[in-house]
Design an enzyme around this catalytic site. Structure first.
Site, PDB file in Angstrom:
ATOM      1  N   ASP A  83     -43.503 -44.897   1.694  1.00 44.99           N
ATOM      2  CA  ASP A  83     -43.326 -45.438   3.050  1.00 44.99           C
ATOM      3  C   ASP A  83     -43.592 -44.354   4.096  1.00 44.99           C
ATOM      4  O   ASP A  83     -44.248 -44.609   5.121  1.00 44.99           O
ATOM      5  CB  ASP A  83     -41.911 -45.982   3.236  1.00 44.99           C
ATOM      6  N   ASP A 128     -36.101 -47.529  -3.051  1.00 41.22           N
ATOM      7  CA  ASP A 128     -35.946 -46.827  -1.777  1.00 41.22           C
ATOM      8  C   ASP A 128     -34.725 -45.927  -1.894  1.00 41.22           C
ATOM      9  O   ASP A 128     -33.760 -46.271  -2.577  1.00 41.22           O
ATOM     10  CB  ASP A 128     -35.751 -47.829  -0.637  1.00 41.22           C
TER      11      ASP A 128
END
Length: 175
Positions: A150, A128
């Site tokens: 995401d 991330d």
């Protein structure tokens, strides 16, 4: 409409699936190559948007990251993979989805595969890197860090939900 047209209309949105997977994996590779883990690589608009390098062995908001590896692989890797295969099966069998819904579903599939690839091929878990200030809303100073996969799942999920709602309203007013 003949069967070739139907096949094209169902296959074309998989361009989005591929684009999401490619963009997701390229951006993650760039982060891994250029930013040390658990550091900030860049900031924009003060500290509103930060590019960081973190990894997540759990799922959303790091839930489940303390589970044993075998259970994490099953729950966060194999089960989502099976679900995506089932979604693809439903996608090809269903004649009711409109074009917007097909593209949204394919965006969700691309995001799902982007993160599942990390779960199977990155020992550190899902990479991330997008970190946004949230100004204390819902008790969060910063929104949990996320990635391209995401974003695709969330944005396409919202588009899919809205398109279903629009379809329901149209059907009710047509009666």
């Amino acid at each position: 409409m003949n069967s070739k047209d139907i096949d094209k209309s169902k296959l074309l949105p998989f361009i989005l699936t591929a684009a999401v997977i490619i963009a997701d994996q390229i951006t993650k590779a760039l982060i891994v190559a250029n930013i040390q883990p658990w550091t900030i690589g860049a900031q924009f608009f003060g500290d509103f948007l930060r590019i960081v390098h973190v990894s997540n062995t759990g799922v959303a908001f790091s839930m489940g990251d303390s589970l044993p590896l075998v259970l994490r692989r099953l729950c966060f890797g194999i089960i989502p993979l099976v679900v995506m295969v089932l979604v693809i099966g439903v996608y090809f069998r269903n004649e009711e989805f409109n074009s917007v819904q097909r593209w949204a579903i394919c965006g969700i599939i691309g995001g799902g595969f982007g993160n599942v690839i990390d779960r199977f091929f990155r020992s550190e878990g899902v990479i991330d890197f997008i970190d946004v200030k949230f100004y204390g809303l819902f008790g969060l100073q910063r929104w949990p860090t996320f990635n391209v996969a995401d974003m695709a799942v969330v944005v396409c999920g919202i588009i899919l939900l809205v398109s279903f709602l629009v379809t329901i309203v149209k059907d009710k007013t047509a009666r």
